[in-house]
Design a protein around this motif. Structure first.
Motif, PDB file in Angstrom:
ATOM      1  N   GLN A   1     -62.741  64.392  49.384  1.00 51.60           N
ATOM      2  CA  GLN A   1     -62.782  65.112  48.105  1.00 51.60           C
ATOM      3  C   GLN A   1     -64.204  65.293  47.583  1.00 51.60           C
ATOM      4  N   LEU A   2     -65.185  64.773  48.307  1.00 49.26           N
ATOM      5  CA  LEU A   2     -66.549  64.810  47.809  1.00 49.26           C
ATOM      6  C   LEU A   2     -67.081  66.238  47.695  1.00 49.26           C
ATOM      7  N   GLY A   3     -66.690  67.110  48.624  1.00 52.49           N
ATOM      8  CA  GLY A   3     -67.156  68.493  48.578  1.00 52.49           C
ATOM      9  C   GLY A   3     -66.690  69.215  47.330  1.00 52.49           C
ATOM     10  N   CYS A   4     -65.430  68.989  46.931  1.00 51.35           N
ATOM     11  CA  CYS A   4     -64.909  69.620  45.705  1.00 51.35           C
ATOM     12  C   CYS A   4     -65.655  69.110  44.480  1.00 51.35           C
ATOM     13  N   TRP A   5     -65.930  67.813  44.454  1.00 49.70           N
ATOM     14  CA  TRP A   5     -66.685  67.262  43.324  1.00 49.70           C
ATOM     15  C   TRP A   5     -68.089  67.855  43.278  1.00 49.70           C
ATOM     16  N   TYR A   6     -68.727  67.985  44.430  1.00 51.29           N
ATOM     17  CA  TYR A   6     -70.083  68.532  44.516  1.00 51.29           C
ATOM     18  C   TYR A   6     -70.145  69.936  43.925  1.00 51.29           C
ATOM     19  N   GLN A   7     -69.128  70.758  44.178  1.00 54.17           N
ATOM     20  CA  GLN A   7     -69.125  72.135  43.689  1.00 54.17           C
ATOM     21  C   GLN A   7     -69.023  72.200  42.169  1.00 54.17           C
ATOM     22  N   ARG A   8     -68.579  71.114  41.529  1.00 60.78           N
ATOM     23  CA  ARG A   8     -68.431  71.111  40.073  1.00 60.78           C
ATOM     24  C   ARG A   8     -69.626  70.463  39.379  1.00 60.78           C
ATOM     25  N   THR A   9     -70.721  70.274  40.098  1.00 54.80           N
ATOM     26  CA  THR A   9     -71.900  69.638  39.518  1.00 54.80           C
ATOM     27  C   THR A   9     -73.128  70.514  39.734  1.00 54.80           C
ATOM     28  N   VAL A  10     -74.189  70.161  39.035  1.00 53.96           N
ATOM     29  CA  VAL A  10     -75.452  70.871  39.161  1.00 53.96           C
ATOM     30  C   VAL A  10     -76.139  70.562  40.485  1.00 53.96           C
ATOM     31  N   LEU A  11     -75.580  69.658  41.272  1.00 58.04           N
ATOM     32  CA  LEU A  11     -76.147  69.345  42.584  1.00 58.04           C
ATOM     33  C   LEU A  11     -76.144  70.555  43.514  1.00 58.04           C
ATOM     34  N   THR A  12     -75.311  71.531  43.240  1.00 54.99           N
ATOM     35  CA  THR A  12     -75.307  72.732  44.064  1.00 54.99           C
ATOM     36  C   THR A  12     -76.656  73.439  44.011  1.00 54.99           C
ATOM     37  N   ARG A  13     -77.407  73.248  42.896  1.00 54.45           N
ATOM     38  CA  ARG A  13     -78.757  73.799  42.807  1.00 54.45           C
ATOM     39  C   ARG A  13     -79.809  72.803  43.276  1.00 54.45           C
ATOM     40  N   LEU A  14     -79.601  71.513  42.963  1.00 54.25           N
ATOM     41  CA  LEU A  14     -80.612  70.512  43.270  1.00 54.25           C
ATOM     42  C   LEU A  14     -80.704  70.226  44.764  1.00 54.25           C
ATOM     43  N   VAL A  15     -79.570  70.247  45.439  1.00 55.60           N
ATOM     44  CA  VAL A  15     -79.560  70.030  46.890  1.00 55.60           C
ATOM     45  C   VAL A  15     -78.531  70.989  47.495  1.00 55.60           C
ATOM     46  N   PRO A  16     -78.949  72.258  47.718  1.00 57.13           N
ATOM     47  CA  PRO A  16     -78.010  73.269  48.219  1.00 57.13           C
ATOM     48  C   PRO A  16     -77.521  72.916  49.622  1.00 57.13           C
TER      49      PRO A  16
END
Length: 576
Positions: A119-134
């Protein structure tokens, strides 16, 4: 990892003879190489003119992402150089995300919203980490995490922890005058057939005797319970044995601490006591504050309460102490016997609760024994030996066995169960034993107040364990791993999550804000980033299509949210 940002700029580029424009931002990656990040595609000059001439219109949809909590932990990890340190000890070829990035993502997730690797990928998509570590979606599959965890064996994890600890002490200035050591265990759901040596059946803190458990030893600072040492061990191993195994490592850590503090006091509870352990500590540079098992020192319990004296100050209200010296573990030690009214009240409350349960069990057994001797009883008849065994099991228990009695009597050839409470024995227990602790130290120069205050500091490591067992916080259990190597990595990033949270709380409090750790996380989680997506062209419906335009904004912030936003300098993570 720390990105050095430059102001966004407008960049033109050509595709098949057509001129397009976009807003870009430059930064340097973890290897120091310059990179460009596209913040927004603007299209042709004509499209830009149309966009400027018309209002945004109604958005197609909006996305909410966790912003403040994620960005704050990411920034703290950058200051601690987590990614760089892990990558230095666990290098891999320059392809995709690094080992350090994977472990940092797992640690931040554990700190904010614990999820399984699936489930980590789904959580990642809901955070600003998508910009910080694309990262691509495929890079966040559970198998990719497990592939990278294999780079981290036990010696590598130990080396990484040592380097991070050195940085915590040297650069962050963590207070090491008093360090607190303790152990706990966590439930796993591994089957009995699993060959893991770490997951064993033992004395589970959760009282789940049906589960295999993993032990964790932890040493934290007085300064916001920042972890400075950790060790995973087999769940069926006694605390004293674990302590003897980690002593060499604890002594090695002292060489790191002595650069900032010449007098380091190690505090631990009586479960770690043994003749060999205390003698080894005598030979080490640590000063020690510990406790003794009261029932093993009857002479100290027999000291009249009239000889105790009260301590000054609101921190010691209701506390009386008696100081003496006694040979303990082969050496004369400074002993402080304490009697606390708060501890006494808590113990009496616990005794009454357990006593009521024991009395109900005895009454139930009493009724069953009486019924078993009446005509029509279909069950197995009771025997004297069986009843004695049941009564011993019921009556046994700390303190209760001193005043609760039960026996089997025979009257007119019928068995009877008799029980009662010895009030005189209870009063002796209350006056002689309850409410007391026996503390000892290897530092005779400490005052009574310093010894008591130092031992009470164990709540720091106990708080760390409570955080790791909180299902909504770090949540060590359940560990969705089935090999000893992966369990060690899981423990590592759980401890790393605790480290980042403790450092963040420390930074905020030192800035002048009075806030608890729980409230800090709650407030940070309340600061979200909202992205509104608009049609490519808002005026001409016939020309709708293409990539939607995105505009980012923040949720409404309270005055405390705004103060946290400024203290943590979260503005640097806002996109254009």
């Amino acid at each position: 990892m720390r990105y050095i940002r430059i102001m966004p700029s407008l960049q033109g580029y050509s595709v098949r003879g057509n001129r397009y424009y976009r807003i870009v931002e430059s930064y340097r990656d973890e290897h120091g190489r310059p990179r460009l990040r596209v913040l927004r595609h603007l299209g042709t000059a004509q499209k830009i003119l149309q966009l400027l001439a018309q209002s945004p219109g109604r958005p197609l949809y909006a996305e909410e992402r966790d912003f403040a909590a994620t960005a704050a932990l990411w920034e703290m990890a950058g200051r601690l150089e987590v990614v760089e340190t892990i990558n230095r000890h666990a290098p891999k070829r320059r392809q995709g995300a690094s080992v350090g990035q994977y472990l940092l993502l797992a640690a931040i997730n554990r700190a904010l919203d614990p999820k399984s690797k699936c489930q980590l990928g789904c959580w990642y998509q809901r955070t600003v980490l998508t910009r910080l570590v694309p990262l691509r979606s495929a890079a966040l599959r559970s198998q990719r995490f497990w592939d990278h965890m294999r780079y981290l064996d036990e010696p590598t994890l130990t080396a990484i922890e040592k380097e991070l600890t050195h940085r915590l002490v040297d650069q962050f200035g963590i207070d090491v005058r008093a360090l607190f050591y303790d152990t706990t265990n966590f439930d796993t759901f591994l089957s009995s057939e699993n060959p893991s040596r770490l997951a064993q059946r033992g004395h589970a803190k959760s009282k789940r005797t049906d589960l295999r458990i993993v032990g964790l030893a932890l040493m934290v600072s007085w300064d916001f319970h920042v972890p400075l040492f950790s060790r995973v061990y087999a769940g069926n191993q006694p605390d004293s044995v674990t302590f003897s195994e980690v002593l060499d490592d604890l002594v090695a850590r002292y060489q790191m601490f002595r650069e900032r503090c010449q007098r380091v006091t190690l505090v631990f509870d009586k479960g770690n006591n043994s003749q060999e352990n205390i003698q080894s500590l005598d030979d080490s540079p640590y000063y020690v504050i510990g406790s003794l098992v009261p029932t093993q020192h009857s002479d100290l319990l027999d000291i009249p309460l009239e000889k105790f004296r009260g301590l000054e100050g609101p921190l010691f209200e209701g506390l009386r102490v008696y100081r003496t010296e006694k040979e303990v573990f082969g050496q004369p030690r400074t002993i402080v016997v304490t009697r606390s009214q708060a501890l006494l009240r808590g113990q009496i409350r616990g005794i009454r609760q357990h006593l009521s349960k024991k009395v109900r069990a005895l009454q139930d057994l009493q009724r069953r024994v009486a019924a078993s001797q009446n005509p029509g009883w279909r069950g197995k008849p009771y025997t004297r030996e069986g009843l004695d065994k049941q009564l011993h099991s019921i009556v046994s228990g700390q303190y209760l066995r001193d005043f609760l009695w039960a026996r089997v009597a025979e009257k007119r050839k019928r068995w009877r169960v008799e029980f009662g409470v010895d009030q005189d024995a209870y009063r002796r227990l209350k006056r002689r034993v309850l409410g007391k602790r026996i503390l000892f130290t290897t530092h005779p120069g400490l005052t009574d107040e310093e010894i008591v205050f130092g031992y009470r500091g164990q709540h720091h490591v106990e708080r760390a364990f409570r955080d790791m067992k909180d299902p909504a916080f770090i949540s060590f259990s359940p560990a969705f791993h089935w090999t000893d190597q992966m369990i060690r990595v899981h423990a590592f990033y759980c401890v790393l999550a605790l480290t980042l949270i403790s450092l963040l709380h420390r930074h905020v409090v030192q800035s002048g804000m009075e806030i608890t750790q729980g409230r800090l996380l709650q407030d940070l989680k309340g600061i979200k980033e909202i992205t509104n997506y608009y049609p490519s062209y808002s005026g001409d419906q016939r020309r709708l299509g293409g990539r939607p335009r995105a505009e980012r904004t923040m949720t409404r912030m309270s005055p405390q949210h705004q103060q946290l936003f400024e203290v943590l300098d979260l503005k640097q993570f806002l996109a254009g």
